[in-house]
Design a protein around this motif. Structure first.
Motif, PDB file in Angstrom:
ATOM      1  N   TRP A   1       7.503 -23.376   1.050  1.00 37.87           N
ATOM      2  CA  TRP A   1       7.268 -24.340   2.110  1.00 37.87           C
ATOM      3  C   TRP A   1       5.833 -24.213   2.590  1.00 37.87           C
ATOM      4  O   TRP A   1       5.379 -23.152   2.983  1.00 37.87           O
ATOM      5  CB  TRP A   1       8.247 -24.087   3.271  1.00 37.87           C
TER       6      TRP A   1
ATOM      7  N   PRO B   1       4.356 -28.794  14.284  1.00 38.48           N
ATOM      8  CA  PRO B   1       3.969 -28.538  12.891  1.00 38.48           C
ATOM      9  C   PRO B   1       5.053 -29.007  11.930  1.00 38.48           C
ATOM     10  O   PRO B   1       6.225 -28.821  12.193  1.00 38.48           O
ATOM     11  CB  PRO B   1       3.817 -27.011  12.845  1.00 38.48           C
ATOM     12  N   LEU B   2       4.643 -29.584  10.823  1.00 34.50           N
ATOM     13  CA  LEU B   2       5.588 -30.062   9.832  1.00 34.50           C
ATOM     14  C   LEU B   2       5.349 -29.335   8.515  1.00 34.50           C
ATOM     15  O   LEU B   2       4.210 -29.022   8.177  1.00 34.50           O
ATOM     16  CB  LEU B   2       5.415 -31.575   9.598  1.00 34.50           C
ATOM     17  N   PHE B   3       6.417 -29.088   7.774  1.00 30.41           N
ATOM     18  CA  PHE B   3       6.311 -28.375   6.510  1.00 30.41           C
ATOM     19  C   PHE B   3       6.997 -29.166   5.421  1.00 30.41           C
ATOM     20  O   PHE B   3       7.926 -29.922   5.674  1.00 30.41           O
ATOM     21  CB  PHE B   3       6.955 -26.989   6.630  1.00 30.41           C
ATOM     22  N   PHE B   4       6.535 -28.968   4.191  1.00 31.73           N
ATOM     23  CA  PHE B   4       7.176 -29.649   3.070  1.00 31.73           C
ATOM     24  C   PHE B   4       7.289 -28.661   1.921  1.00 31.73           C
ATOM     25  O   PHE B   4       6.566 -27.676   1.841  1.00 31.73           O
ATOM     26  CB  PHE B   4       6.383 -30.892   2.655  1.00 31.73           C
TER      27      PHE B   4
ATOM     28  N   VAL C   1      10.938 -33.852   5.149  1.00 32.61           N
ATOM     29  CA  VAL C   1      10.093 -33.203   6.132  1.00 32.61           C
ATOM     30  C   VAL C   1      10.746 -33.206   7.504  1.00 32.61           C
ATOM     31  O   VAL C   1      10.791 -32.211   8.198  1.00 32.61           O
ATOM     32  CB  VAL C   1       8.723 -33.905   6.193  1.00 32.61           C
ATOM     33  N   ARG C   2      11.265 -34.354   7.876  1.00 29.68           N
ATOM     34  CA  ARG C   2      11.903 -34.443   9.194  1.00 29.68           C
ATOM     35  C   ARG C   2      13.396 -34.259   9.054  1.00 29.68           C
ATOM     36  O   ARG C   2      13.971 -34.558   8.048  1.00 29.68           O
ATOM     37  CB  ARG C   2      11.641 -35.806   9.820  1.00 29.68           C
TER      38      ARG C   2
ATOM     39  N   GLN D   1      11.134 -26.912  12.963  1.00 32.46           N
ATOM     40  CA  GLN D   1      11.248 -26.726  11.525  1.00 32.46           C
ATOM     41  C   GLN D   1      10.776 -25.318  11.169  1.00 32.46           C
ATOM     42  O   GLN D   1       9.665 -24.924  11.473  1.00 32.46           O
ATOM     43  CB  GLN D   1      10.409 -27.762  10.785  1.00 32.46           C
ATOM     44  N   CYS D   2      11.626 -24.588  10.504  1.00 30.77           N
ATOM     45  CA  CYS D   2      11.294 -23.217  10.138  1.00 30.77           C
ATOM     46  C   CYS D   2      10.368 -23.241   8.933  1.00 30.77           C
ATOM     47  O   CYS D   2      10.648 -23.925   7.944  1.00 30.77           O
ATOM     48  CB  CYS D   2      12.585 -22.472   9.818  1.00 30.77           C
ATOM     49  N   LEU D   3       9.300 -22.464   8.972  1.00 31.41           N
ATOM     50  CA  LEU D   3       8.365 -22.539   7.856  1.00 31.41           C
ATOM     51  C   LEU D   3       8.809 -21.713   6.664  1.00 31.41           C
ATOM     52  O   LEU D   3       8.188 -21.750   5.613  1.00 31.41           O
ATOM     53  CB  LEU D   3       6.949 -22.120   8.302  1.00 31.41           C
ATOM     54  N   VAL D   4       9.898 -20.976   6.826  1.00 29.58           N
ATOM     55  CA  VAL D   4      10.422 -20.224   5.687  1.00 29.58           C
ATOM     56  C   VAL D   4      11.474 -21.032   4.943  1.00 29.58           C
ATOM     57  O   VAL D   4      11.480 -21.112   3.720  1.00 29.58           O
ATOM     58  CB  VAL D   4      11.022 -18.890   6.164  1.00 29.58           C
ATOM     59  N   THR D   5      12.386 -21.642   5.696  1.00 35.58           N
ATOM     60  CA  THR D   5      13.492 -22.346   5.053  1.00 35.58           C
ATOM     61  C   THR D   5      13.333 -23.861   5.087  1.00 35.58           C
ATOM     62  O   THR D   5      14.032 -24.563   4.384  1.00 35.58           O
ATOM     63  CB  THR D   5      14.817 -22.029   5.753  1.00 35.58           C
ATOM     64  N   GLY D   6      12.457 -24.366   5.951  1.00 34.42           N
ATOM     65  CA  GLY D   6      12.305 -25.809   6.049  1.00 34.42           C
ATOM     66  C   GLY D   6      13.373 -26.497   6.880  1.00 34.42           C
ATOM     67  O   GLY D   6      13.281 -27.683   7.150  1.00 34.42           O
TER      68      GLY D   6
ATOM     69  N   TYR E   1      15.803 -27.243  10.277  1.00 30.66           N
ATOM     70  CA  TYR E   1      15.588 -27.342  11.719  1.00 30.66           C
ATOM     71  C   TYR E   1      16.551 -26.398  12.421  1.00 30.66           C
ATOM     72  O   TYR E   1      17.749 -26.629  12.471  1.00 30.66           O
ATOM     73  CB  TYR E   1      15.775 -28.790  12.189  1.00 30.66           C
TER      74      TYR E   1
ATOM     75  N   LYS F   1       0.054 -23.692  21.856  1.00 27.69           N
ATOM     76  CA  LYS F   1       1.363 -23.074  21.590  1.00 27.69           C
ATOM     77  C   LYS F   1       1.382 -21.641  22.115  1.00 27.69           C
ATOM     78  O   LYS F   1       0.345 -21.000  22.244  1.00 27.69           O
ATOM     79  CB  LYS F   1       1.642 -23.040  20.081  1.00 27.69           C
TER      80      LYS F   1
ATOM     81  N   PRO G   1       6.233 -21.372  13.609  1.00 28.45           N
ATOM     82  CA  PRO G   1       7.665 -21.530  13.839  1.00 28.45           C
ATOM     83  C   PRO G   1       8.493 -20.930  12.723  1.00 28.45           C
ATOM     84  O   PRO G   1       8.443 -21.380  11.587  1.00 28.45           O
ATOM     85  CB  PRO G   1       7.847 -23.053  13.916  1.00 28.45           C
TER      86      PRO G   1
END
Lengths: 222, 631
Positions: A185, A198-201, A220-221, B202-207, B209, B245, B252
């Motif tokens: 991610w 922040p958004l992740f993909f 993403v959302r 949104q978790c940056l490890v699992t993506g 929410y 933040k 996150p």
């Protein structure tokens, strides 16, 4: 006339910081879409449109190095700055570095080159004064001449980027990047409309190419 | 080679390891606690009871319920509060052992309470599981919808009576673990265990929410950090926050993922018992200077241990066996693989199954309350073995007193003042480790640091073999990167044809030192002690002086053994033939390195045939270059 632009950027060093490793910086393996957007905005941007990065191509092998730098721990508060502006003097507005020093390590990328492919999204497509073509022309002209508002950077300001407009063939990634690579991610961008969210993909690099989804795509959302 | 390579970040890789630990039953889960389960109802996907299993351990009268990790039971005092996915029979089945002595009214009250309990259980499970996408959850809901307490008596099982008032859990037919071990249900339980005021993001490890962790877990086990544990992810100063933040919102990470990576990393850094001498055993950790390096293999099964043991040895740890293992008669299997690798065979040939395992290496160093990431490497075990072998080949020097390849910590100690680990330059360990892992160039500072130590130290350890080996490794690898057709054994042993001025000057220095030692037995301060530094840095000033001085030594030798003096002279003139008439005014760092290597080679050749204390010149010295090739 195509809808998008292609820009080649390169630099000696880059740091596309992972958000979780922001204090002792660790860079992502490749450029993030938000950094690419920042580079395009440095060359040409108007409030009437936003840049949408579509594809990123990595050209050179991914190599890291570690540096340690002395930085500071605190920030000058904007309230203090406002007060100083009203008072008309900078008395008491100071940050003494030697009292505030912090040493931070950074794992950064070495010797990078990327191709950014992006298109323009107009905020108000119906407005006749701001056709897409005009902005694309301006961008291409400025990129050809090397004009920019401020020097584009590779992640953080200290790593300056060299840019060149691509008008013929796209350069080819090097051999070691061939194949498929799962990058996990990755930070996509910050959604300023929703309170700097922040958004992740889920990023995958195929033969050096990363397809970037739009900000409102389902992956993403929630 | 796997088709898809992976470039995860450290948190994602640690979270994946945590998931594997949980699947093995090796790790705590948030929201879970040890519970005593006696029986299990096995359900099929439609919710029908297929079987009732007895989970108790022991036999005869001493049967005790098994202790497993299950969703934490809420505190239950007087009121009726239901557990999640398991409970006692009054909740789960609506039946309880009847007290035959009781009167009618209390019995009726008890029955009413049991009914209330069962109702509460149904409501709680429905609350948790409705809308969840899991077969097991659906099966449980179906079971509860159809179940009537009266049906208990008709259950087809010998444990019907014994079951009463015991704790019952569930299992889906075909699963190995309990219903509450299923990943989706575990996440639901953990999600509920999250702090109530955590924001969802949104978790940056699992993506996904999920509620975001505010303060990341503390990592213990990194020497040099504060006792209470340091944090890998922390934003404890204002300068570190962005976009307004606060704390964990800067990066996150869901509470589940944070708990996961923290548990996994702490487990990797923990010691695993003690060896026969009482020293702690670290299976996944090695200390290099100030960088604590954690490493692990991404795989399941028995071979993981062997692969991690091999990695530990490649990084310089000894194969350790705990007391228990030694008693059980285990031999270090990985030691056999290591011996093969040291002999030069590729891992692909020796242990092909291990070759494709994906490995992760994380170097951490303490910075008060924080941990800094020194390096992060993702690759395959085969690549690692190949690169470590190349590192050994680059270090290889002859003559050598080493019986096996030197571990990295040993090399780093040679670079530290007084050989103290705390004096190792901080950045160097990480950079050298990175060049070993990736096969890239060694850091320039390796060259300069080794040269510095050679100049600074006096006595026996001045030109220690390992220091010269490191100089040689840096130079050879640089050369190979520039022009891949460099000979494989370049600079390994004395090279009579090498014309580099630094190399030749080093050789000359060694010959002159030997002449002095021959002339003045037991010299107090040899030219090495007094002139080495200046000779290697500014030859033009020092060598004329030394050459004058060596004439005196030679004349003394000539009086005692004229033949020996001739040999020395011939050796000197052979070396100086390859030198240009003008001595270089200074030698750059690389040439100083070659000076040290030339000195080392020549000295090794000079004392190769030491016969009872008398130094003899080796025949190769006086041979012509053509003959030297054949030898």
């Amino acid at each position: 006339m195509t809808q998008g632009v292609k820009l080649k950027i390169s630099g000696e060093r880059a740091c596309f910081t992972r958000p979780e490793m922001k204090v002792e910086r660790v860079s992502y393996d490749v450029i993030t879409p938000s950094a690419a957007r920042g580079i395009l905005e440095a060359i040409h941007w108007k409030p009437a449109f936003t840049w949408r990065v579509e594809r990123l191509t990595v050209l050179k092998p991914i190599r890291f190095e570690t540096v340690r730098r002395n930085e500071v721990a605190s920030r000058i508060s904007s309230l203090n700055v406002k007060k100083a502006m009203h008072a008309g003097s900078t008395e008491g507005l100071a940050l003494y570095v030697d009292e505030d020093r912090q040493q931070r390590a950074a794992t950064i990328l070495k010797d990078v080159a990327y191709v950014i492919e992006a298109r323009i999204d107009l905020k108000d497509p119906a407005n006749p004064d701001e056709p897409i073509g005009k902005h694309l022309d301006i961008f291409n002209r400025r990129a050809r001449k090397g004009q920019c508002f401020h020097r584009p950077c590779l992640g953080t300001r200290e790593f300056a980027a060299d840019f060149a407009l691509i008008e013929d063939e796209l350069p080819v990634p090097c051999q070691s990047l061939m194949g498929e690579r799962d990058l996990g991610w990755m930070a996509l961008d910050i959604d300023f409309a929703r309170g700097c969210l922040p958004l992740f993909f889920k990023a995958t690099m195929r033969d050096g190419v990363i397809e970037v989804p739009p900000l409102d795509s389902p992956g993403v959302r929630a | 080679m796997s088709a898809v390579q992976v470039s995860l970040g450290p948190l994602a890789a640690l979270a994946a390891r945590y998931d594997r630990m949980v699947a093995r039953g090796d790790a705590p889960v948030p929201g879970f606690a040890p519970a005593q389960i006696a029986f299990v109802l096995v359900l099929d996907t439609a919710g029908k009871v297929v079987a009732v299993q007895d989970e108790r351990t022991g036999d005869g009268k001493k049967k005790r319920p098994k202790v497993v990790e299950a969703p934490k039971m809420p505190t239950r005092t007087i009121g009726v509060v239901s557990g999640v996915l398991w409970d006692k029979t009054s909740y789960v089945l609506g039946v309880t052992r009847e007290d035959s002595d009781a009167d009618e009214v209390p019995a009726a009250k008890a029955a009413a309470r049991t009914a209330k309990a069962h109702e509460a259980f149904k409501v709680r499970q429905t609350e948790l599981l409705t809308g969840c996408d899991d077969e097991g959850g659906a099966a449980l809901l179906a079971f509860l919808a159809d179940w009537r307490p009266e049906a208990w008596a008709t259950l087809n099982t010998p444990y019907v009576e014994e079951m009463l008032d015991q704790n019952i859990a569930f299992k889906l037919n075909g699963d190995r673990g309990y219903l509450h071990d299923r990943a989706a249900l575990r996440n639901l339980v953990a999600g509920e265990a999250a702090s109530p005021d955590a924001r969802v993001g949104q978790c940056l490890v699992t993506g996904k929410y999920l509620p975001i962790e505010r303060l990341h877990p503390a990592i213990k086990g990194v020497p040099g950090a504060q006792q209470a544990g340091a944090r890998l992810v922390s934003f404890n100063e204002p300068a570190y926050s962005s976009y307004g933040k606060d704390q964990g919102d800067n990066a996150p990470t869901s509470e589940l993922a944070a708990f996961g990576y923290g548990t996994a990393l702490n487990a990797l850094l923990e010691s695993d018992g003690a060896d026969s001498k009482g020293r702690p055993i670290y299976r996944n950790r090695v200390q290099l200077g100030d960088a604590t390096t954690a490493f692990w293999v991404e795989a399941d099964g028995a071979e993981v241990e062997q692969a991690e043991d091999l990695m530990s040895q490649l990084f310089g740890g000894a194969p350790v066996l705990s007391e228990a293992e030694m008693e059980a008669g285990h031999t270090a299997q990985a030691r056999d693989v290591m011996v093969e690798l040291e002999a030069g065979r590729a891992l692909r040939d020796v242990a092909p199954r291990l070759h494709d395992f994906r490995i992760y290496v994380l170097g951490l160093s303490p910075n008060a309350a924080r941990l800094s990431v020194r390096f992060w490497h993702v690759g395959s075990l085969g690549e690692l073995a190949d690169n470590v072998q190349r590192h050994w080949r680059d270090l290889h020097l002859e003559p050598t007193r080493l019986t096996k390849s030197p571990p990295l910590w040993r090399l780093l100690r040679e670079l530290a003042a007084q050989g103290e680990a705390k004096n190792i330059p901080p950045n160097l360990a990480g950079e050298v480790m990175r060049s070993i892992l990736t096969g890239g160039r060694y850091p320039r500072s390796l060259l300069t640091q080794a040269l510095m130590r050679i100049r600074a130290d006096q006595g026996e350890g001045k030109l220690h073999e390992l220091r010269v080996a490191m100089l040689k490794a840096v130079i050879v690898r640089d050369l190979r990167k520039q022009g891949p057709d460099t000979k494989e054994d370049y600079l390994v042993s004395l090279d009579l044809k090498e014309t580099d001025p630094g190399y030749r000057l080093g050789r000359l220095f060694a010959v002159m030192e030997a002449a002095q030692a021959q002339a003045i037995k037991g010299v107090n301060a040899s030219i090495r002690d007094r002139f080495y530094g200046s000779a290697s840095a500014t030859p033009v000033h020092v060598f004329p002086l030394l050459l004058r001085g060596v004439q005196d030594h030679l004349s003394k030798i000539r009086k005692a053994t004229p033949g020996l003096a001739v040999k020395y002279e011939k050796a000197m003139s052979d070396v100086m033939d390859g030198l240009k008439a003008d001595l270089p005014p200074t030698l750059d760092m690389r040439s100083q390195g070659l000076f040290a290597i030339g000195y080392y080679h020549q000295r090794g050749a000079l004392y190769a045939k030491r016969v009872e204390g008398e130094a003899e010149l080796d025949e190769t010295l006086t041979a012509t270059p053509d003959e030297a090739d054949d030898q």
